[in-house]
Design an enzyme around this catalytic site. Structure first.
Site, PDB file in Angstrom:
ATOM      1  N   ASP A  22      23.845 -17.725  -1.512  1.00  0.00           N
ATOM      2  CA  ASP A  22      25.850 -18.160  -1.792  1.00  0.00           C
ATOM      3  C   ASP A  22      26.597 -17.757  -0.524  1.00  0.00           C
ATOM      4  O   ASP A  22      26.516 -16.548  -0.245  1.00  0.00           O
ATOM      5  CB  ASP A  22      25.801 -17.915  -2.906  1.00  0.00           C
ATOM      6  CG  ASP A  22      24.576 -18.033  -4.572  1.00  0.00           C
ATOM      7  OD1 ASP A  22      23.886 -18.892  -4.297  1.00  0.00           O
ATOM      8  OD2 ASP A  22      25.068 -17.459  -5.369  1.00  0.00           O
ATOM      9  N   GLN A  38      24.455 -13.876   0.157  1.00  0.00           N
ATOM     10  CA  GLN A  38      23.542 -13.516  -0.085  1.00  0.00           C
ATOM     11  C   GLN A  38      22.335 -13.683   0.816  1.00  0.00           C
ATOM     12  O   GLN A  38      22.062 -14.666   1.436  1.00  0.00           O
ATOM     13  CB  GLN A  38      23.108 -14.267  -1.776  1.00  0.00           C
ATOM     14  CG  GLN A  38      24.304 -13.708  -2.023  1.00  0.00           C
ATOM     15  CD  GLN A  38      23.425 -12.674  -3.423  1.00  0.00           C
ATOM     16  OE1 GLN A  38      23.457 -12.728  -4.183  1.00  0.00           O
ATOM     17  NE2 GLN A  38      24.839 -12.029  -2.906  1.00  0.00           N
ATOM     18  N   TRP A  46      13.445 -15.125  -1.302  1.00  0.00           N
ATOM     19  CA  TRP A  46      14.805 -14.345  -1.617  1.00  0.00           C
ATOM     20  C   TRP A  46      14.172 -13.044  -2.519  1.00  0.00           C
ATOM     21  O   TRP A  46      12.845 -13.275  -2.392  1.00  0.00           O
ATOM     22  CB  TRP A  46      15.467 -15.252  -3.457  1.00  0.00           C
ATOM     23  CG  TRP A  46      15.972 -14.409  -3.857  1.00  0.00           C
ATOM     24  CD1 TRP A  46      17.016 -15.246  -3.976  1.00  0.00           C
ATOM     25  CD2 TRP A  46      15.877 -13.563  -4.951  1.00  0.00           C
ATOM     26  NE1 TRP A  46      17.922 -14.110  -4.234  1.00  0.00           N
ATOM     27  CE2 TRP A  46      16.976 -13.784  -5.301  1.00  0.00           C
ATOM     28  CE3 TRP A  46      15.031 -13.112  -5.540  1.00  0.00           C
ATOM     29  CZ2 TRP A  46      17.969 -12.334  -6.553  1.00  0.00           C
ATOM     30  CZ3 TRP A  46      15.345 -11.976  -6.275  1.00  0.00           C
ATOM     31  CH2 TRP A  46      16.280 -11.739  -7.150  1.00  0.00           C
TER      32      TRP A  46
HETATM   33  C1  FRU Z   1      23.370 -18.271  -8.111  1.00  0.00           C
HETATM   34  C2  FRU Z   1      22.838 -16.801  -8.050  1.00  0.00           C
HETATM   35  C3  FRU Z   1      24.212 -16.111  -8.376  1.00  0.00           C
HETATM   36  C4  FRU Z   1      23.274 -15.034  -8.148  1.00  0.00           C
HETATM   37  C5  FRU Z   1      22.983 -14.872  -6.841  1.00  0.00           C
HETATM   38  C6  FRU Z   1      21.522 -14.262  -6.324  1.00  0.00           C
HETATM   39  O1  FRU Z   1      22.551 -18.836  -6.576  1.00  0.00           O
HETATM   40  O2  FRU Z   1      21.966 -17.376  -8.546  1.00  0.00           O
HETATM   41  O3  FRU Z   1      24.556 -16.576  -9.497  1.00  0.00           O
HETATM   42  O4  FRU Z   1      25.013 -13.903  -7.633  1.00  0.00           O
HETATM   43  O5  FRU Z   1      22.440 -16.411  -6.957  1.00  0.00           O
HETATM   44  O6  FRU Z   1      21.274 -13.883  -5.347  1.00  0.00           O
END
Ligand code: FRU
Length: 467
Positions: A22, A38, A46
């Protein structure tokens, strides 16, 4: 000719390397757009989230800055927003040097506890975490995250909206440190229900006065998601919006649209939110989808994930009700060597280009190469269809080329002549159809460069290179 980084977009933001999802904390300060995001800097997957950071003067060329926020004892750093505290109500800076306040979610990996925290910066690059964190504690509510701060004109203070399970909650504060809950809004009453993420709430002016928009990204319930080919349920994650009012405490849906309203009909635009501290409303989203984000091909640089182009929005009244309409701000300044395309086949020498098209009736635009890979953008009387099923590599995920994931469709909103803007940038296709009211963002990974653009039917197109 293949380059080493054949998928790394030229004008779409990507991280320096490794994983990104995000957009976070987008804010305009002193002539620069700040984009936080992110970020997992250690691998193209991730992992414990950080806030990456980049700045730009035109929303098209980005300079990478050092990581802004690292995980701490309260958890890793999930999505959130930034606000420039001009009046220094927080006391964390001064009037002469207003603090930039980041409001974000701390996500504890051991038990998934999510609480809201703040950090502040006086040079808008290095952040100090606030000693009183968390500022919105949580005793164990699941899915309690992604605060987006906005100015509350009714109470003349700051409010925020955050995701709280199937609803979003509103809080307000006089000093950005002490927050009180003021209201909530249930997503599934009108529109799509599920788990909410990354909400945003802001006003837009119309001919009939001010309206408020509430954007919410949604995780659909597993029994609905990915089963149906309709434009709402074909993926597990989708972003929707509501049109209504904000009374100082909460949002009210006044459109009560029978069908959910989507800011994008493509597979790849999630967690989209707007910039703070900017007169016009500009939105940017993560141009990917959780359904396959961890499997998409990585380049020589090993980056994974890109943002959409920034999109400026307005609210337009149509026969079907209010709709957001989008355009690409600043793109004109990059256009080079523009020329009209011939009906039929035209040679293509670049993988980063745009098309400004006028749609007078049904027609089709196809990008293709001699190995049979192609993407089609088709306009019919009833629908716009973007078909990426045969666009290139698809085997990295089992559904990527299925009808459900591969064919993007949306109902027409314009009956007469309309403008359709198209941008292709190596692995990402954006289409703003029907005068910008019907956007699509779609990823596609051609093994070989597209060599031809074919234009058929009642569409005329001007081609331009993007430099
Ligand atoms: C949305 C999300 C958010 C969270 C983030 C974690 O894509 O799941 O809700 O804060 O990504 O990376």
């Amino acid at each position: 000719m293949q380059t080493k980084n054949k998928y790394k977009p030229v004008v779409h933001f990507t991280p320096p390397a490794n994983w990104m999802n995000d957009p976070n904390g987008m804010v305009y300060v002193n002539g620069r757009y700040h984009l936080f995001y992110q970020y997992y800097p250690a691998a193209p997957n991730w992992g414990p989230m950080h806030w990456g950071h980049a700045v730009s003067e035109d929303l098209l060329h980005w300079e990478h800055l050092p990581v802004a926020l690292y995980p701490d004892e309260l958890g890793c750093i999930f999505s959130g927003s930034c606000v420039l505290d001009r009046a220094n109500v927080s006391g964390l800076g001064s009037i002469e040097n207003p603090p930039l306040i980041a409001v974000y979610t701390n996500h504890r990996i051991s038990d998934h506890l999510e609480q809201q925290s703040i950090a502040y910066s006086l040079d808008y690059e290095h952040f100090e975490k606030y000693y009183g964190n968390p500022v919105i504690p949580n005793k164990g509510k699941p899915d309690f995250r992604d605060p987006k701060v906005f100015f509350n004109p009714v109470k003349n203070c700051c409010s925020l909206v955050l995701a709280a399970g199937s609803r979003v909650e509103f809080y307000s504060s006089e000093n950005l440190k002490d927050w009180k809950k003021t209201g909530d809004f249930e997503a599934g009453i009108h529109g799509l229900g599920g788990i909410c993420e990354c909400p945003d709430c802001f006003p837009l002016m119309t001919e009939e006065g001010e309206k408020w928009i509430l954007i919410i990204s949604m995780i659909l319930p597993p029994e609905q998601a990915g089963k149906d080919k309709d434009c709402f349920h074909r993926m597990s994650h989708i972003t929707q919006y509501y049109v209504g009012t904000f009374d100082g405490n909460t949002f009210h849906d006044t459109e009560c649209s029978a069908l959910p309203l989507l800011p994008d009909y493509g597979t790849d635009n999630y967690a989209a939110v707007t910039f703070q501290n900017l007169e016009e409303k500009v939105m940017l989203g993560w141009a990917d989808n959780w359904d396959y984000a961890a499997q998409t091909p990585t380049d020589a640089d090993g980056f994974r994930g890109q943002m959409t182009l920034a999109r400026q929005m307005k609210l337009v009244k149509t026969a079907q009700g209010y709709r957001l309409a989008f355009s690409f701000p600043g793109l004109d300044s990059l256009k080079a060597s523009a020329f009209p395309l011939f009906p039929g086949d035209n040679r293509l020498h670049t993988q980063t280009f745009g098309l400004k098209t006028t749609v007078n009736g049904p027609g089709k635009i196809t990008f293709r190469n001699s190995t049979g890979e192609s993407v089609e953008i088709e306009v019919t009387e009833e629908e716009i269809i973007v078909d990426r099923r045969h666009g290139g590599q698809t085997g990295f995920q089992k559904d990527y080329d299925s009808d459900c994931y591969g064919i993007n469709r949306a109902p027409r909103l314009c009956q007469n002549t309309s403008i359709m803007e198209i941008v292709f940038d190596r692995c990402i296709l954006e289409v703003l159809a029907d005068d910008g009211m019907t956007p699509f963002t779609v990823s596609v990974f051609p093994v070989h460069p597209y060599e031809k653009i074919c234009v058929t039917g009642e569409i005329s197109a001007d081609f331009y290179q993007i430099q």
